[in-house]
Motif scaffolding. Structure first.
Motif, mmCIF file in Angstrom:
data_model
loop_
_atom_site.group_PDB
_atom_site.id
_atom_site.type_symbol
_atom_site.label_atom_id
_atom_site.label_comp_id
_atom_site.label_asym_id
_atom_site.label_seq_id
_atom_site.Cartn_x
_atom_site.Cartn_y
_atom_site.Cartn_z
ATOM 1 N N SER A 33 0.834 -1.212 0.000
ATOM 2 C CA SER A 33 0.000 0.000 0.000
ATOM 3 C C SER A 33 0.864 1.254 0.000
ATOM 4 N N LEU A 34 1.938 1.239 0.786
ATOM 5 C CA LEU A 34 2.843 2.392 0.815
ATOM 6 C C LEU A 34 3.517 2.607 -0.533
ATOM 7 N N LEU A 35 3.937 1.523 -1.170
ATOM 8 C CA LEU A 35 4.574 1.653 -2.484
ATOM 9 C C LEU A 35 3.585 2.147 -3.538
ATOM 10 N N PHE A 36 2.349 1.665 -3.502
ATOM 11 C CA PHE A 36 1.332 2.167 -4.432
ATOM 12 C C PHE A 36 1.070 3.650 -4.185
ATOM 13 N N PHE A 37 1.033 4.046 -2.928
ATOM 14 C CA PHE A 37 0.815 5.451 -2.582
ATOM 15 C C PHE A 37 1.963 6.312 -3.093
ATOM 16 N N ILE A 38 3.194 5.824 -2.971
ATOM 17 C CA ILE A 38 4.362 6.565 -3.472
ATOM 18 C C ILE A 38 4.286 6.711 -4.992
ATOM 19 N N PHE A 39 3.917 5.626 -5.695
ATOM 20 C CA PHE A 39 3.737 5.716 -7.145
ATOM 21 C C PHE A 39 2.685 6.772 -7.489
ATOM 22 N N PHE A 40 1.579 6.780 -6.766
ATOM 23 C CA PHE A 40 0.510 7.740 -7.024
ATOM 24 C C PHE A 40 0.996 9.169 -6.810
ATOM 25 N N ILE A 41 1.720 9.406 -5.711
ATOM 26 C CA ILE A 41 2.247 10.751 -5.413
ATOM 27 C C ILE A 41 3.222 11.190 -6.507
#
Length: 138
Positions: A33-41
């Motif tokens: 989830s953190l990695l997906f959030f970083i990609f989104f940001i």
């Protein structure tokens, strides 16, 4: 958290046998989830500045998501094995309305104590138990 993620991705990439603890599953979900959030940001940031690198991040995001399908399925299967259920119980998730709730409950359920049909209890270190003289009752 990082150790559980590395264990699921590198050591047990497509290992569908054995058992996985709740912490291994939930830390993997948190790291993903953190990695997906970083990609989104990163995608949002580059699109705001008008940089054309947004498409590169989208491609990287899709490649990462595809690469994580097998480790996630293997981890879910091992997590279900920990509660003495077949990996096919994952299909419960696709039952409308009740399926996702039931699946969440299964993922939050504590694993079986001691060995079950799918292997040894991942919580116990059997060598330490033998050293301190605790008798195994299974």
């Amino acid at each position: 958290m990082i150790e559980y993620y590395k264990n699921a991705v590198f050591e047990n990439y497509v290992t569908f046998s054995g058992r996985a603890r709740r912490s291994e599953y939930w830390y993997f979900v948190l790291a993903n989830s953190l990695l997906f959030f970083i990609f989104f940001i990163l995608m949002a940031t580059f699109s705001e500045f008008g940089v054309d690198a947004e498409s590169v991040f989208i491609v990287l995001f899709v490649l990462y998501a595809l690469a994580m399908v097998l480790p996630m399925l293997a981890l879910i299967s091992r997590r279900l094995h920990d509660i003495n259920k077949s990996g096919w119980y994952y299909l419960i998730r696709f039952i409308p309305l009740i399926g996702p709730i039931w699946f969440l409950i299964l993922m939050c359920t504590e694993g079986d104590y001691g060995p079950n049909n799918y292997g040894q209890d991942p919580k116990l270190n059997y060598d330490e138990i033998e050293e301190i003289g605790i008798e195994k009752n299974y």
